[in-house]
Design a protein around this motif. Sequence first.
Motif, PDB file in Angstrom:
ATOM      1  N   LEU A 233       0.828  -1.206   0.000  1.00 13.91           N
ATOM      2  CA  LEU A 233       0.000   0.000   0.000  1.00 13.91           C
ATOM      3  C   LEU A 233       0.866   1.261   0.000  1.00 13.91           C
ATOM      4  O   LEU A 233       0.511   2.270  -0.612  1.00 13.91           O
ATOM      5  N   GLY A 234       1.995   1.186   0.695  1.00 17.14           N
ATOM      6  CA  GLY A 234       2.907   2.320   0.664  1.00 17.14           C
ATOM      7  C   GLY A 234       3.467   2.563  -0.722  1.00 17.14           C
ATOM      8  O   GLY A 234       3.563   3.702  -1.193  1.00 17.14           O
ATOM      9  N   LEU A 252      -4.154  -3.516  -4.935  1.00 18.97           N
ATOM     10  CA  LEU A 252      -4.977  -4.723  -4.916  1.00 18.97           C
ATOM     11  C   LEU A 252      -4.142  -5.999  -4.944  1.00 18.97           C
ATOM     12  O   LEU A 252      -4.649  -7.076  -4.638  1.00 18.97           O
ATOM     13  N   GLY A 253      -2.886  -5.883  -5.340  1.00 19.04           N
ATOM     14  CA  GLY A 253      -2.040  -7.068  -5.427  1.00 19.04           C
ATOM     15  C   GLY A 253      -2.316  -7.897  -6.665  1.00 19.04           C
ATOM     16  O   GLY A 253      -2.134  -9.121  -6.652  1.00 19.04           O
ATOM     17  N   LYS A 310      -4.352 -14.735 -19.164  1.00 23.13           N
ATOM     18  CA  LYS A 310      -5.384 -15.266 -20.053  1.00 23.13           C
ATOM     19  C   LYS A 310      -5.693 -14.348 -21.212  1.00 23.13           C
ATOM     20  O   LYS A 310      -6.101 -14.786 -22.275  1.00 23.13           O
ATOM     21  N   THR A 311      -5.561 -13.066 -20.983  1.00 19.84           N
ATOM     22  CA  THR A 311      -5.862 -12.134 -22.077  1.00 19.84           C
ATOM     23  C   THR A 311      -4.747 -11.123 -22.162  1.00 19.84           C
ATOM     24  O   THR A 311      -4.200 -10.698 -21.154  1.00 19.84           O
ATOM     25  N   SER A 312      -4.428 -10.745 -23.361  1.00 19.64           N
ATOM     26  CA  SER A 312      -3.383  -9.744 -23.530  1.00 19.64           C
ATOM     27  C   SER A 312      -3.951  -8.355 -23.341  1.00 19.64           C
ATOM     28  O   SER A 312      -5.119  -8.127 -23.611  1.00 19.64           O
ATOM     29  N   GLY A 313      -3.051  -7.456 -22.855  1.00 22.78           N
ATOM     30  CA  GLY A 313      -3.457  -6.060 -22.698  1.00 22.78           C
ATOM     31  C   GLY A 313      -4.285  -5.819 -21.456  1.00 22.78           C
ATOM     32  O   GLY A 313      -4.750  -4.717 -21.231  1.00 22.78           O
ATOM     33  N   THR A 314      -4.506  -6.845 -20.599  1.00 21.67           N
ATOM     34  CA  THR A 314      -5.272  -6.647 -19.376  1.00 21.67           C
ATOM     35  C   THR A 314      -4.398  -5.976 -18.327  1.00 21.67           C
ATOM     36  O   THR A 314      -3.274  -6.381 -18.127  1.00 21.67           O
ATOM     37  N   LYS A 315      -4.972  -5.018 -17.612  1.00 20.09           N
ATOM     38  CA  LYS A 315      -4.199  -4.327 -16.579  1.00 20.09           C
ATOM     39  C   LYS A 315      -4.198  -5.221 -15.350  1.00 20.09           C
ATOM     40  O   LYS A 315      -5.009  -5.131 -14.501  1.00 20.09           O
ATOM     41  N   ASN A 316      -3.247  -6.036 -15.384  1.00 21.44           N
ATOM     42  CA  ASN A 316      -3.119  -6.985 -14.269  1.00 21.44           C
ATOM     43  C   ASN A 316      -1.747  -6.825 -13.545  1.00 21.44           C
ATOM     44  O   ASN A 316      -1.165  -7.673 -13.498  1.00 21.44           O
ATOM     45  N   ASP A 317      -0.843  -6.216 -12.910  1.00 21.10           N
ATOM     46  CA  ASP A 317       0.301  -5.493 -12.247  1.00 21.10           C
ATOM     47  C   ASP A 317       1.673  -6.071 -12.296  1.00 21.10           C
ATOM     48  O   ASP A 317       2.017  -7.040 -12.596  1.00 21.10           O
ATOM     49  N   GLU A 318       2.266  -5.298 -11.821  1.00 22.24           N
ATOM     50  CA  GLU A 318       3.641  -5.613 -11.623  1.00 22.24           C
ATOM     51  C   GLU A 318       4.011  -5.213 -10.218  1.00 22.24           C
ATOM     52  O   GLU A 318       3.681  -4.177  -9.804  1.00 22.24           O
ATOM     53  N   GLN A 319       4.644  -6.065  -9.593  1.00 19.70           N
ATOM     54  CA  GLN A 319       5.111  -5.763  -8.238  1.00 19.70           C
ATOM     55  C   GLN A 319       6.500  -5.242  -8.361  1.00 19.70           C
ATOM     56  O   GLN A 319       7.293  -5.922  -8.922  1.00 19.70           O
TER      57      GLN A 319
END
Length: 319
Positions: A233-234, A252-253, A310-319
């Motif tokens: 969160l920081g 959100l992780g 599963k899908t390309s271009g999805t905003k799913n993160d990077e830690q």
Amino acid sequence: MSISIRGQVISTELDNGSSAMAQDVIIFRYPKENITSKSIIIVQPTEKCVVVIQGQIAAELPPGTHNIQSPANPVSAFLSKFRYNQLPYDTIVYFVSTTRHEVRLTGVSQTDDLVPLEYEVAVYFRVQNPSLLITNVQFGAQFFRDADLAAYISPIVDQEVSQVLNHVKLIEVFKKFGDITTAVTAGLKTFLSEIGIELISVRMIKLIPQDPELRRILQLRDLGIEIYDAVRLGLARLLAEKSDPASVNMALGIPYFPELSTIVVSGAPYTTTGVMLGNQGGNTPGGQSSGGTNPSLFQAAIKQVFGDVKTSGTKNDEQ
């Protein structure tokens, strides 16, 4: 201060009705050129007066009115011993406050795991022996204030605070408030008694990490959030301040891949489904042969490194 009207009265009262002994004044040195052999010293109820003649303490006067020429006055006894008819020129009168004073000392120390911490300590005291204090402090101005005493005792406080913090991990620091207070009290009590000051109490006011980001993470942890989530969160807040779209995913992780429609491995472009683009079975745009790469192996490697995308271009993160 008028010499003609008040030249014979030595007091902390000023002509405008105010007092030279402000709230933060410990010692007030009266101007010596206003002292004559017929002077009267007036000491207020919250003060004591120390008279120094030719480098020697001649008297310590309690509250009240003191006529220098009175036979019962210790100053008069001092003069008669040396057969003086009037006060020598180098006569200095000090007024010392006997009320309770407070000084606050701040500094930076570090824990056993080398985390810098800011601390603030409040010290409450009163002058017990004015003559001893006069002979142990040095000041070139007309006043000796709380700030001057704070600078005088600051090394003692820093030493006592560091002796505790340097052997404690960060996660246990806030359990040591009592130990720090006890150590500072013991160190200051001995030191201040040697210069005529009675220590009333010591209070630890602040003990926080110097890094503001670490302070926020500890606050989140104290709210019941797991330490790894608090760190995430920081980081999310820092990304949000930079208008980085990955901040939501960080909070959100969830993984975030902004452009994963095409991945290039060894010069050969692949889609996320493992299908080689362009010149299949031939030379790649980089000039190297694809060598018949197995798409299933590539998909397994992608899943191992990035997770199940599963899908390309999805905003799913990077830690």
